[in-house]
Design a protein around this motif. Structure first.
Motif, short mmCIF file in Angstrom:
data_model
loop_
_atom_site.label_atom_id
_atom_site.label_comp_id
_atom_site.label_asym_id
_atom_site.label_seq_id
_atom_site.Cartn_x
_atom_site.Cartn_y
_atom_site.Cartn_z
N THR A 1 0.92 -1.25 -0.01
CA THR A 1 0.01 -0.01 -0.02
C THR A 1 0.94 1.20 0.13
N GLY A 2 2.15 1.18 0.23
CA GLY A 2 3.06 2.20 0.44
C GLY A 2 2.97 2.74 1.73
N LYS A 3 2.26 2.32 2.70
CA LYS A 3 2.17 2.81 4.04
C LYS A 3 3.25 2.00 4.78
N ILE A 4 3.94 2.88 5.84
CA ILE A 4 4.80 1.98 6.59
C ILE A 4 4.44 2.38 8.10
N GLU A 5 4.59 1.58 8.92
CA GLU A 5 4.40 1.77 10.22
C GLU A 5 5.47 1.34 11.33
N PRO A 6 5.61 2.01 12.43
CA PRO A 6 6.66 1.66 13.36
C PRO A 6 6.51 0.44 13.72
N PHE A 7 7.54 -0.36 14.22
CA PHE A 7 7.57 -1.68 15.01
C PHE A 7 7.43 -1.15 16.29
N PRO A 8 6.69 -1.90 17.13
CA PRO A 8 6.36 -1.29 18.67
C PRO A 8 7.67 -1.40 19.41
N ASN A 9 8.00 -0.38 20.12
CA ASN A 9 9.22 -0.54 20.98
C ASN A 9 8.64 -1.28 22.29
N ASP A 10 8.29 -2.35 22.47
CA ASP A 10 7.62 -3.24 23.52
C ASP A 10 8.08 -4.37 23.66
N PRO A 11 8.86 -4.87 24.48
CA PRO A 11 9.27 -6.20 24.64
C PRO A 11 8.23 -7.24 24.58
N ARG A 12 6.95 -6.95 24.74
CA ARG A 12 6.00 -8.11 24.47
C ARG A 12 5.87 -8.69 23.18
N PHE A 13 6.19 -7.73 22.17
CA PHE A 13 6.32 -8.19 20.82
C PHE A 13 7.75 -8.52 20.14
N GLY A 14 8.65 -8.54 21.21
CA GLY A 14 10.15 -8.83 20.74
C GLY A 14 11.10 -7.75 20.99
N ILE A 15 12.32 -7.97 20.99
CA ILE A 15 13.38 -6.88 21.33
C ILE A 15 14.20 -6.91 20.05
N GLN A 16 13.79 -5.74 19.34
CA GLN A 16 14.76 -5.71 18.04
C GLN A 16 16.01 -5.79 18.21
N LYS A 17 16.64 -6.44 17.23
CA LYS A 17 18.07 -6.51 17.11
C LYS A 17 18.76 -5.56 16.05
N ARG A 18 17.71 -5.05 15.41
CA ARG A 18 17.91 -3.75 14.57
C ARG A 18 16.68 -2.89 14.38
N LEU A 19 16.72 -1.74 13.84
CA LEU A 19 15.67 -0.98 13.73
C LEU A 19 14.53 -1.82 12.65
N LEU A 20 13.42 -1.79 13.15
CA LEU A 20 12.46 -2.48 12.16
C LEU A 20 11.09 -1.61 11.97
N GLU A 21 10.43 -2.02 10.77
CA GLU A 21 9.36 -1.24 10.54
C GLU A 21 8.26 -2.16 9.93
N PHE A 22 6.94 -1.88 9.96
CA PHE A 22 6.00 -2.74 9.10
C PHE A 22 5.71 -2.24 7.91
N MET A 23 5.54 -2.67 6.79
CA MET A 23 4.80 -2.52 5.67
C MET A 23 3.36 -3.12 5.65
N VAL A 24 2.38 -2.12 5.28
CA VAL A 24 1.00 -2.72 5.02
C VAL A 24 0.75 -3.16 3.78
N LEU A 25 0.19 -4.54 3.73
CA LEU A 25 -0.20 -5.07 2.72
C LEU A 25 -1.82 -5.21 2.69
N LYS A 26 -2.23 -5.21 1.31
CA LYS A 26 -3.82 -5.19 1.54
C LYS A 26 -4.32 -6.12 0.07
N LYS A 27 -5.37 -6.73 0.34
CA LYS A 27 -5.88 -7.53 -0.79
C LYS A 27 -7.51 -7.00 -0.79
N GLU A 28 -7.89 -6.76 -2.00
CA GLU A 28 -9.18 -6.23 -2.19
C GLU A 28 -10.12 -7.25 -2.20
N ILE A 29 -11.32 -7.35 -1.91
CA ILE A 29 -12.24 -8.58 -1.68
C ILE A 29 -13.38 -8.18 -2.66
N ILE A 30 -13.46 -9.19 -3.45
CA ILE A 30 -14.60 -8.74 -4.61
C ILE A 30 -15.80 -9.51 -4.10
#
Length: 172
Positions: A143-172
């Motif tokens: 989608t072109g949207k990028i979101e930050p990876f949560p800086n929260d150990p409940r989701f894991g401890i980053q070994k390097r800076l990470l980000e999320f890419m948003v993917l989308k599939k249209e439903i017909i």
């Protein structure tokens, strides 16, 4: 579309889900499969507490894939407006490349259609190129949207800076 119904997880499944998800994404056991995040993150991928919260969410469910009474896969689905959010698609490292992930995706798409969703959305760590390509082959688009990876150990401890890419599939 054919029926792709999978059972919904309950609180009795929490321990098995916790083991499955953490073994598929983190630690040495995850290295047996191609979905590992062990080189990107330390810590756990989920917890029994987080899974309980997901299962108790009235707008969400976790579908599970079992064979011979053994939990081999799961996927988290949550209604967000007119879209279905898909997360935590998990297949046991020992059972990967057998079509279980595809079956979980088809079940999610069936649910999205039955609920008249406009699209299925998800977030994938941007450096997971092979995983992004796998989703793209199944009709999901960047989608072109990028979101930050949560800086929260409940989701894991980053070994390097990470980000999320948003993917989308249209439903017909």
């Amino acid at each position: 579309m054919a029926e792709f119904l999978l059972p919904t997880a309950t609180e009795q499944d929490i321990s098995a889900l916790d083991h499955l998800v953490n073994s598929a994404y983190r630690g040495d056991s995850s290295r047996k499969g191609w979905t590992t995040e062990a080189d990107l993150l330390d810590g756990i991928r989920t917890s029994e507490e987080s899974l309980r919260t997901m299962i108790q969410n009235p707008n969400a469910s976790i579908l599970k894939y079992e064979e011979a009474g053994q939990l081999l896969g799961c996927v988290y689905l949550e209604m967000k407006g007119n879209d279905l959010y898909l997360g935590m698609l998990t297949v046991s490292p020992e059972a990967q490349a057998k079509g279980i992930g595809k079956q979980l995706l088809l079940a999610a798409e069936h649910i999205a259609q039955s609920r008249k969703c406009h699209a299925i959305t998800m977030t994938v760590i941007t450096v997971r190129h092979e995983l992004i390509a796998w989703y793209e082959r199944r009709g999901y688009k960047k989608t072109g949207k990028i979101e930050p990876f949560p800086n929260d150990p409940r989701f894991g401890i980053q070994k390097r800076l990470l980000e999320f890419m948003v993917l989308k599939k249209e439903i017909i």
